[in-house]
Write a protein that holds these residues in place. Structure first.
Motif, mmCIF file in Angstrom:
data_model
loop_
_atom_site.group_PDB
_atom_site.id
_atom_site.type_symbol
_atom_site.label_atom_id
_atom_site.label_comp_id
_atom_site.label_asym_id
_atom_site.label_seq_id
_atom_site.Cartn_x
_atom_site.Cartn_y
_atom_site.Cartn_z
ATOM 1 N N THR A 239 39.056 6.525 61.803
ATOM 2 C CA THR A 239 38.315 5.423 62.425
ATOM 3 C C THR A 239 39.004 4.099 62.175
ATOM 4 O O THR A 239 39.142 3.270 63.084
ATOM 5 N N ALA A 240 39.461 3.891 60.944
ATOM 6 C CA ALA A 240 40.170 2.655 60.618
ATOM 7 C C ALA A 240 41.423 2.506 61.470
ATOM 8 O O ALA A 240 41.696 1.426 62.008
ATOM 9 N N ALA A 241 42.172 3.588 61.604
ATOM 10 C CA ALA A 241 43.404 3.523 62.396
ATOM 11 C C ALA A 241 43.101 3.258 63.858
ATOM 12 O O ALA A 241 43.754 2.421 64.505
ATOM 13 N N ALA A 242 42.109 3.947 64.401
ATOM 14 C CA ALA A 242 41.761 3.756 65.818
ATOM 15 C C ALA A 242 41.315 2.330 66.096
ATOM 16 O O ALA A 242 41.509 1.816 67.197
ATOM 17 N N CYS A 243 40.705 1.699 65.094
ATOM 18 C CA CYS A 243 40.224 0.318 65.252
ATOM 19 C C CYS A 243 41.286 -0.709 64.891
ATOM 20 O O CYS A 243 41.016 -1.918 64.921
ATOM 21 N N GLY A 244 42.489 -0.252 64.529
ATOM 22 C CA GLY A 244 43.564 -1.183 64.216
ATOM 23 C C GLY A 244 43.387 -1.921 62.909
ATOM 24 O O GLY A 244 43.801 -3.077 62.775
ATOM 25 N N ALA A 281 49.008 14.234 59.685
ATOM 26 C CA ALA A 281 49.564 15.159 60.677
ATOM 27 C C ALA A 281 49.356 14.667 62.103
ATOM 28 O O ALA A 281 50.010 15.151 63.033
ATOM 29 N N GLY A 282 48.449 13.708 62.287
ATOM 30 C CA GLY A 282 48.247 13.105 63.602
ATOM 31 C C GLY A 282 47.069 13.693 64.352
ATOM 32 O O GLY A 282 46.664 14.832 64.105
ATOM 33 N N LEU A 390 48.225 12.802 40.758
ATOM 34 C CA LEU A 390 48.721 11.432 40.850
ATOM 35 C C LEU A 390 50.024 11.378 41.642
ATOM 36 O O LEU A 390 50.209 10.494 42.489
ATOM 37 N N ALA A 391 50.931 12.325 41.388
ATOM 38 C CA ALA A 391 52.178 12.364 42.150
ATOM 39 C C ALA A 391 51.902 12.576 43.632
ATOM 40 O O ALA A 391 52.530 11.947 44.498
ATOM 41 N N THR A 392 50.945 13.466 43.931
ATOM 42 C CA THR A 392 50.588 13.724 45.331
ATOM 43 C C THR A 392 50.043 12.478 45.998
ATOM 44 O O THR A 392 50.438 12.129 47.126
ATOM 45 N N THR A 393 49.133 11.790 45.324
ATOM 46 C CA THR A 393 48.495 10.636 45.976
ATOM 47 C C THR A 393 49.466 9.474 46.136
ATOM 48 O O THR A 393 49.404 8.747 47.136
ATOM 49 N N LEU A 394 50.408 9.300 45.213
ATOM 50 C CA LEU A 394 51.412 8.247 45.386
ATOM 51 C C LEU A 394 52.304 8.566 46.585
ATOM 52 O O LEU A 394 52.623 7.679 47.390
ATOM 53 N N ARG A 395 52.696 9.829 46.715
ATOM 54 C CA ARG A 395 53.510 10.229 47.867
ATOM 55 C C ARG A 395 52.748 10.013 49.176
ATOM 56 O O ARG A 395 53.291 9.480 50.157
ATOM 57 N N GLN A 396 51.469 10.431 49.200
ATOM 58 C CA GLN A 396 50.680 10.305 50.423
ATOM 59 C C GLN A 396 50.472 8.856 50.815
ATOM 60 O O GLN A 396 50.589 8.497 52.000
ATOM 61 N N HIS A 397 50.150 8.021 49.861
ATOM 62 C CA HIS A 397 49.856 6.625 50.208
ATOM 63 C C HIS A 397 51.118 5.856 50.567
ATOM 64 O O HIS A 397 51.060 4.901 51.344
ATOM 65 N N TRP A 398 52.257 6.271 50.030
ATOM 66 C CA TRP A 398 53.509 5.687 50.490
ATOM 67 C C TRP A 398 53.748 6.057 51.958
ATOM 68 O O TRP A 398 54.162 5.217 52.768
ATOM 69 N N ALA A 399 53.459 7.310 52.302
ATOM 70 C CA ALA A 399 53.589 7.730 53.699
ATOM 71 C C ALA A 399 52.611 6.972 54.589
ATOM 72 O O ALA A 399 52.962 6.566 55.711
ATOM 73 N N LEU A 400 51.389 6.772 54.120
ATOM 74 C CA LEU A 400 50.417 5.997 54.896
ATOM 75 C C LEU A 400 50.920 4.585 55.144
ATOM 76 O O LEU A 400 50.817 4.047 56.257
ATOM 77 N N GLN A 406 52.234 3.088 63.354
ATOM 78 C CA GLN A 406 52.406 4.193 64.304
ATOM 79 C C GLN A 406 51.157 5.069 64.358
ATOM 80 O O GLN A 406 50.727 5.508 65.432
ATOM 81 N N LEU A 407 50.539 5.305 63.197
ATOM 82 C CA LEU A 407 49.303 6.093 63.160
ATOM 83 C C LEU A 407 48.170 5.359 63.878
ATOM 84 O O LEU A 407 47.360 5.985 64.580
ATOM 85 N N CYS A 408 48.117 4.054 63.713
ATOM 86 C CA CYS A 408 47.094 3.269 64.417
ATOM 87 C C CYS A 408 47.239 3.436 65.927
ATOM 88 O O CYS A 408 46.250 3.636 66.646
ATOM 89 N N ARG A 409 48.461 3.367 66.407
ATOM 90 C CA ARG A 409 48.668 3.527 67.852
ATOM 91 C C ARG A 409 48.256 4.925 68.312
ATOM 92 O O ARG A 409 47.624 5.085 69.367
ATOM 93 N N SER A 410 48.611 5.941 67.526
ATOM 94 C CA SER A 410 48.299 7.317 67.912
ATOM 95 C C SER A 410 46.795 7.544 67.984
ATOM 96 O O SER A 410 46.280 8.122 68.952
ATOM 97 N N TYR A 411 46.067 7.111 66.959
ATOM 98 C CA TYR A 411 44.627 7.346 66.939
ATOM 99 C C TYR A 411 43.904 6.444 67.941
ATOM 100 O O TYR A 411 42.889 6.851 68.528
ATOM 101 N N HIS A 412 44.420 5.246 68.162
ATOM 102 C CA HIS A 412 43.813 4.352 69.155
ATOM 103 C C HIS A 412 43.919 4.945 70.563
ATOM 104 O O HIS A 412 42.982 4.823 71.367
ATOM 105 N N ARG A 413 45.036 5.599 70.848
ATOM 106 C CA ARG A 413 45.194 6.235 72.154
ATOM 107 C C ARG A 413 44.387 7.520 72.257
ATOM 108 O O ARG A 413 43.866 7.857 73.321
ATOM 109 N N ALA A 414 44.289 8.253 71.167
ATOM 110 C CA ALA A 414 43.681 9.588 71.218
ATOM 111 C C ALA A 414 42.165 9.547 71.290
ATOM 112 O O ALA A 414 41.551 10.368 71.992
#
Length: 441
Positions: A239-244, A281-282, A390-400, A406-414
């Motif tokens: 929802t956050a991504a779709a709303c920009g 994953a989109g 902790l290692a997992t969440t640092l990796r994930q949030h770096w990816a976020l 790009q994720l915002c655009r994808s979810y906003h369109r979808a």
């Protein structure tokens, strides 16, 4: 503007009540609504396939022509509301009231909501405050808003509400035709996303004094330590991504995951991690595609966790009847994070409604008790698991952070593509087709 429930109203109401294997609640709710003068239709969306053979409901439908039964596969709260909203389009002149099957509202409150809506200068969605069914003076929720900075919901305060919970929400006539249907989230955040969508379209949102429902209470522990936690966090990010939204939502997510890990809420952190992975994953991998198995997907995460950790939780002796002092808790939490795995030495006991990251911080284990004193769950804090999470969440949030725009655009369109009438008709038809062989057997 005043809201006088005695003002004559020409608008009738279609009520939408999704339910899943709660026959008595659904029958009682349908009967209450059928007895209200302004209610023209009561659409009960049964996603458990049990009401058609439930004798009290069969008898109720013989007496009350207003009640319509709609049977479909379990597509979660969003699927139940979507089906009811679809059916409501055959009565476009009606307001649409969205209700839980166990949220009780008086006829006076519904009349007040209609009057308030009818006197508004702009299209207005009217919501309800929520009070505890077992303690009628205790308010659980009032006017709420999603904060733009971190995309968390909470009391609106001085701000205007920008959504209302679908335990009790009145949409003005024509809303469904104009705004479309809910996001196919299975559950959680579908009402908030719809409210934000309505706000962008120029709708007002209000919760007038006197518009109340009474609802059974729940505790955050049950939500955060069950399969629903995975969906809740995934849908918040979507929802956050779709709303920009800005990257404040990422900071908030990382902060809360850190609290889960330090405080021994490792199952919650695991469920959140699964939700983040699915979000990353989109939308094309899950949005509108997983309604028939979203619950099972989350339950598999819980079951896998339990297989690996429940043995450690047996035969624990309570050493502290309550949380540790704050300073000691912080020191022990850091020691647990860097230390080796070891048998729990400090074991606290807490009621479920008192479980927060602050109250569990520093304990090696926390035995959680239900209202009757029985064990409702156990939290185990061990260093190796905490470091892995902790290692997992640092990796994930770096990816976020790297991919957020790009994720915002994808979810906003979808999102607009999966909230249309045609999209939901396809999703429902596909679910029914997939279920048909099992029914035929």
């Amino acid at each position: 503007m005043t809201s006088d429930p005695t003002v004559p109203r020409s608008v009738s109401v279609t009520v939408v009540v999704p339910t899943f294997r709660r026959e008595r609640d659904a029958a009682d709710q349908a009967e209450r609504f059928a007895g209200m003068t302004m209610v023209a239709r009561v659409l009960v969306v049964d996603q458990g396939s049990t009401l058609a053979t439930y004798e009290p409901f069969i008898e109720l439908r013989r007496r009350e022509a207003k009640i319509e039964l709609i049977d479909q596969p379990n597509l979660g709260g969003s699927g139940g509301y979507a089906r009811g909203m679809l059916e409501s389009l055959t009565s476009p002149e009606h307001a649409v009231y969205l209700s839980d099957d166990d949220a009780q509202i008086s006829e006076e409150s519904l009349a007040l909501m209609l009057a308030h809506q009818g006197q508004a200068d702009r299209p207005t969605i009217v919501g309800t405050a929520m009070y505890a069914a077992d303690d009628p003076e205790l308010q659980i929720s009032g006017p709420e808003a999603v904060r733009g900075a971190d995309f968390m919901w909470g009391p609106a305060g001085d701000a205007s509400p920008n959504y209302t919970g679908w335990w009790g929400t009145l949409l003005p006539p024509g809303t469904v035709a104009e705004l479309g249907l809910p996001a196919p989230y299975f559950l959680k955040w579908d009402d908030a996303e719809y409210g934000l969508r309505a706000t962008r379209a120029g709708y007002d949102t209000v919760v007038p004094p006197g518009a109340n429902v009474w609802h059974p209470t729940w505790n955050a522990f049950a939500t955060q330590m069950s399969w629903t936690a995975r969906i809740l966090h995934r849908n918040r990010l979507a929802t956050a991504a779709a709303c920009g939204a800005g990257r404040g939502v990422i900071r908030s997510s990382l902060l809360h995951q850190g609290k889960h890990i330090l405080a021994g809420h490792h199952l919650t952190a695991t469920l959140w991690a699964a939700g983040i992975d699915q979000f990353l994953a989109g939308p094309g991998t899950w949005l509108g595609r997983d309604l028939t198995h979203a619950r099972a997907d989350g339950q598999r995460v819980v079951e896998g966790w339990n297989e690996d950790h429940l043995e450690v939780a047996t035969d624990l002796a309570v050493t502290h009847a309550g949380p540790l002092p704050a300073a000691r808790a912080a020191v022990r939490a850091l020691a647990n994070l860097v230390g080796p795995a070891r048998p729990p030495r400090i074991v606290c006991e807490l009621p479920a409604d008192e479980v927060t990251w602050r109250t569990t911080l520093g304990a090696d284990a926390v035995i959680v008790t239900g209202p009757d004193g029985s064990r409702a769950g156990t939290l185990i804090a061990d260093g190796p698991t905490a470091r892995r999470l902790l290692a997992t969440t640092l990796r994930q949030h770096w990816a976020l952070a790297r991919r957020w725009r790009q994720l915002c655009r994808s979810y906003h369109r979808a999102l607009p593509k999966v909230t249309t009438r045609a999209a939901w008709e396809r999703m429902i038809a596909a679910a029914e087709e997939a279920e048909r062989p099992a029914k035929d057997d």
